[in-house]
Write a protein that holds these residues in place. Sequence first.
Motif, PDB file in Angstrom:
ATOM      1  N   LYS A 152      64.796   2.771  38.962  1.00  0.00           N
ATOM      2  CA  LYS A 152      65.755   2.426  37.909  1.00  0.00           C
ATOM      3  C   LYS A 152      67.200   2.518  38.412  1.00  0.00           C
ATOM      4  O   LYS A 152      68.087   1.837  37.898  1.00  0.00           O
ATOM      5  N   ARG A 153      67.417   3.365  39.416  1.00  0.00           N
ATOM      6  CA  ARG A 153      68.781   3.576  39.931  1.00  0.00           C
ATOM      7  C   ARG A 153      69.101   2.684  41.124  1.00  0.00           C
ATOM      8  O   ARG A 153      70.163   2.804  41.731  1.00  0.00           O
ATOM      9  N   ARG A 154      68.184   1.779  41.465  1.00  0.00           N
ATOM     10  CA  ARG A 154      68.422   0.887  42.590  1.00  0.00           C
ATOM     11  C   ARG A 154      69.649   0.008  42.342  1.00  0.00           C
ATOM     12  O   ARG A 154      69.852  -0.496  41.231  1.00  0.00           O
ATOM     13  N   ARG A 155      70.437  -0.185  43.368  1.00  0.00           N
ATOM     14  CA  ARG A 155      71.627  -1.028  43.225  1.00  0.00           C
ATOM     15  C   ARG A 155      71.200  -2.470  42.953  1.00  0.00           C
ATOM     16  O   ARG A 155      70.500  -3.086  43.751  1.00  0.00           O
ATOM     17  N   PRO A 156      71.654  -3.077  41.829  1.00  0.00           N
ATOM     18  CA  PRO A 156      71.154  -4.402  41.466  1.00  0.00           C
ATOM     19  C   PRO A 156      71.954  -5.568  42.015  1.00  0.00           C
ATOM     20  O   PRO A 156      71.465  -6.701  42.005  1.00  0.00           O
ATOM     21  N   ALA A 157      73.196  -5.334  42.469  1.00  0.00           N
ATOM     22  CA  ALA A 157      74.048  -6.459  42.844  1.00  0.00           C
ATOM     23  C   ALA A 157      74.962  -6.096  44.010  1.00  0.00           C
ATOM     24  O   ALA A 157      75.255  -4.912  44.262  1.00  0.00           O
ATOM     25  N   PHE A 158      75.393  -7.139  44.726  1.00  0.00           N
ATOM     26  CA  PHE A 158      76.314  -7.004  45.852  1.00  0.00           C
ATOM     27  C   PHE A 158      77.322  -8.152  45.791  1.00  0.00           C
ATOM     28  O   PHE A 158      77.067  -9.174  45.142  1.00  0.00           O
ATOM     29  N   PRO A 159      78.447  -8.014  46.471  1.00  0.00           N
ATOM     30  CA  PRO A 159      79.413  -9.125  46.487  1.00  0.00           C
ATOM     31  C   PRO A 159      78.818 -10.415  47.042  1.00  0.00           C
ATOM     32  O   PRO A 159      79.134 -11.507  46.561  1.00  0.00           O
ATOM     33  N   ASP A 160      77.978 -10.290  48.068  1.00  0.00           N
ATOM     34  CA  ASP A 160      77.326 -11.461  48.651  1.00  0.00           C
ATOM     35  C   ASP A 160      76.105 -10.996  49.438  1.00  0.00           C
ATOM     36  O   ASP A 160      75.856  -9.793  49.585  1.00  0.00           O
ATOM     37  N   ARG A 161      75.345 -11.941  49.974  1.00  0.00           N
ATOM     38  CA  ARG A 161      74.129 -11.603  50.709  1.00  0.00           C
ATOM     39  C   ARG A 161      74.431 -10.880  52.011  1.00  0.00           C
ATOM     40  O   ARG A 161      73.647 -10.028  52.453  1.00  0.00           O
ATOM     41  N   SER A 162      75.543 -11.192  52.630  1.00  0.00           N
ATOM     42  CA  SER A 162      75.901 -10.513  53.880  1.00  0.00           C
ATOM     43  C   SER A 162      76.103  -9.024  53.647  1.00  0.00           C
ATOM     44  O   SER A 162      75.670  -8.188  54.448  1.00  0.00           O
ATOM     45  N   ALA A 164      74.749  -7.300  51.209  1.00  0.00           N
ATOM     46  CA  ALA A 164      73.434  -6.737  50.914  1.00  0.00           C
ATOM     47  C   ALA A 164      72.673  -6.453  52.200  1.00  0.00           C
ATOM     48  O   ALA A 164      72.060  -5.391  52.361  1.00  0.00           O
ATOM     49  N   LEU A 165      72.719  -7.402  53.131  1.00  0.00           N
ATOM     50  CA  LEU A 165      72.013  -7.221  54.398  1.00  0.00           C
ATOM     51  C   LEU A 165      72.589  -6.037  55.173  1.00  0.00           C
ATOM     52  O   LEU A 165      71.836  -5.222  55.724  1.00  0.00           O
ATOM     53  N   ARG A 166      73.908  -5.911  55.208  1.00  0.00           N
ATOM     54  CA  ARG A 166      74.526  -4.769  55.900  1.00  0.00           C
ATOM     55  C   ARG A 166      74.099  -3.460  55.258  1.00  0.00           C
ATOM     56  O   ARG A 166      73.841  -2.459  55.948  1.00  0.00           O
ATOM     57  N   ASN A 167      74.032  -3.443  53.945  1.00  0.00           N
ATOM     58  CA  ASN A 167      73.633  -2.229  53.238  1.00  0.00           C
ATOM     59  C   ASN A 167      72.212  -1.827  53.592  1.00  0.00           C
ATOM     60  O   ASN A 167      71.934  -0.660  53.909  1.00  0.00           O
ATOM     61  N   TYR A 168      71.295  -2.793  53.553  1.00  0.00           N
ATOM     62  CA  TYR A 168      69.894  -2.479  53.787  1.00  0.00           C
ATOM     63  C   TYR A 168      69.619  -2.073  55.237  1.00  0.00           C
ATOM     64  O   TYR A 168      68.751  -1.230  55.498  1.00  0.00           O
ATOM     65  N   THR A 169      70.331  -2.673  56.189  1.00  0.00           N
ATOM     66  CA  THR A 169      70.071  -2.342  57.590  1.00  0.00           C
ATOM     67  C   THR A 169      70.561  -0.948  57.954  1.00  0.00           C
ATOM     68  O   THR A 169      70.252  -0.454  59.043  1.00  0.00           O
ATOM     69  N   SER A 170      71.270  -0.303  57.044  1.00  0.00           N
ATOM     70  CA  SER A 170      71.791   1.045  57.330  1.00  0.00           C
ATOM     71  C   SER A 170      71.041   2.139  56.588  1.00  0.00           C
ATOM     72  O   SER A 170      71.389   3.310  56.717  1.00  0.00           O
ATOM     73  N   LYS A 171      70.018   1.749  55.806  1.00  0.00           N
ATOM     74  CA  LYS A 171      69.350   2.742  54.972  1.00  0.00           C
ATOM     75  C   LYS A 171      67.830   2.625  55.078  1.00  0.00           C
ATOM     76  O   LYS A 171      67.288   1.527  55.150  1.00  0.00           O
ATOM     77  N   SER A 172      67.162   3.776  55.051  1.00  0.00           N
ATOM     78  CA  SER A 172      65.701   3.815  55.035  1.00  0.00           C
ATOM     79  C   SER A 172      65.209   3.405  53.649  1.00  0.00           C
ATOM     80  O   SER A 172      65.853   3.714  52.633  1.00  0.00           O
ATOM     81  N   PRO A 173      64.076   2.715  53.570  1.00  0.00           N
ATOM     82  CA  PRO A 173      63.164   2.331  54.642  1.00  0.00           C
ATOM     83  C   PRO A 173      63.468   0.962  55.258  1.00  0.00           C
ATOM     84  O   PRO A 173      62.855   0.593  56.243  1.00  0.00           O
ATOM     85  N   MET A 174      64.418   0.234  54.676  1.00  0.00           N
ATOM     86  CA  MET A 174      64.614  -1.142  55.116  1.00  0.00           C
ATOM     87  C   MET A 174      65.242  -1.255  56.491  1.00  0.00           C
ATOM     88  O   MET A 174      65.156  -2.310  57.127  1.00  0.00           O
TER      89      MET A 174
END
Length: 287
Positions: A152-162, A164-174
Amino acid sequence: MKLPASGEGDVSPAVHHLVKGSAGGVTALFAHATGFHGRVWEPTARRLPGIDGHALDLRGHGDTVMPEGYDYPWAAFGDDILAAVDGLGRSGAGTGSGPVVGIGHSCGGAALVLAEAARPGTFAGLWLFEPAAFPPPAPGEVQHNPLVEPTKRRRPAFPDRSEALRNYTSKSPMDAFDPEVLAAYVEHGFTDEGDHVRLKCRPLDESQVYVSSLVANVYDAMAEVRCPVLLVQGAETPSGRFGKLTSQFPDARLEAHPDLSHFGPLTHPERIAASIRVWLEGLGTRI
């Protein structure tokens, strides 16, 4: 593409053609885990020459949109699978004369089980990586899904896909996901909305899928699946759950990859494709 469907609520699941196969060859339908979408399977499908590969977006995921407040009964995911198979046959998008196999991960694996149990003979075989199914609780045991509240607390939005990709590549498990898989997840898992992008699978909807998992009847449905099943697991759980699940199927065997996590299909598509290739070769002698 959207295929005609007749499942619960007249849902028409989005189905994506991942790889083109040869006439008369195997048609494979790929089903994803909760919170993802069908096209995360594309890097795996590309490593399976000869198959005609399709992947669906289960309801509430990817391009298969559901209204706010839907409670996501798991039997309806099985309806989505059957609708996708039927739609492929009606549209001529499948190879037509060859057998159809199901390849699923977690919730997607459970959906394939529910579909085959509801309509035996739909699939010639099922390859399932850690399907989301649990033996009945012991007397007095209260089951809960620990993913409900964090989701429920997952971040739902980002300024752009880039971003989002930077965010996910810095955090487990993604951060452990294969780069092609993660790129596919971001590219097709967000929708443009004004000055930002938003997850297509809304966190509250994903959370409800986990809530509904507690009353899903996947374990009982396994006994009704007569086609050959390969149950694939990552690191062994202390309870030996996957061994118990394997024995619940009439015709199944267990394959272990103890160095993989539950996200194995997303972190190691080449290894997963190799497992599927060997399984298909063995299955070919039985279908």
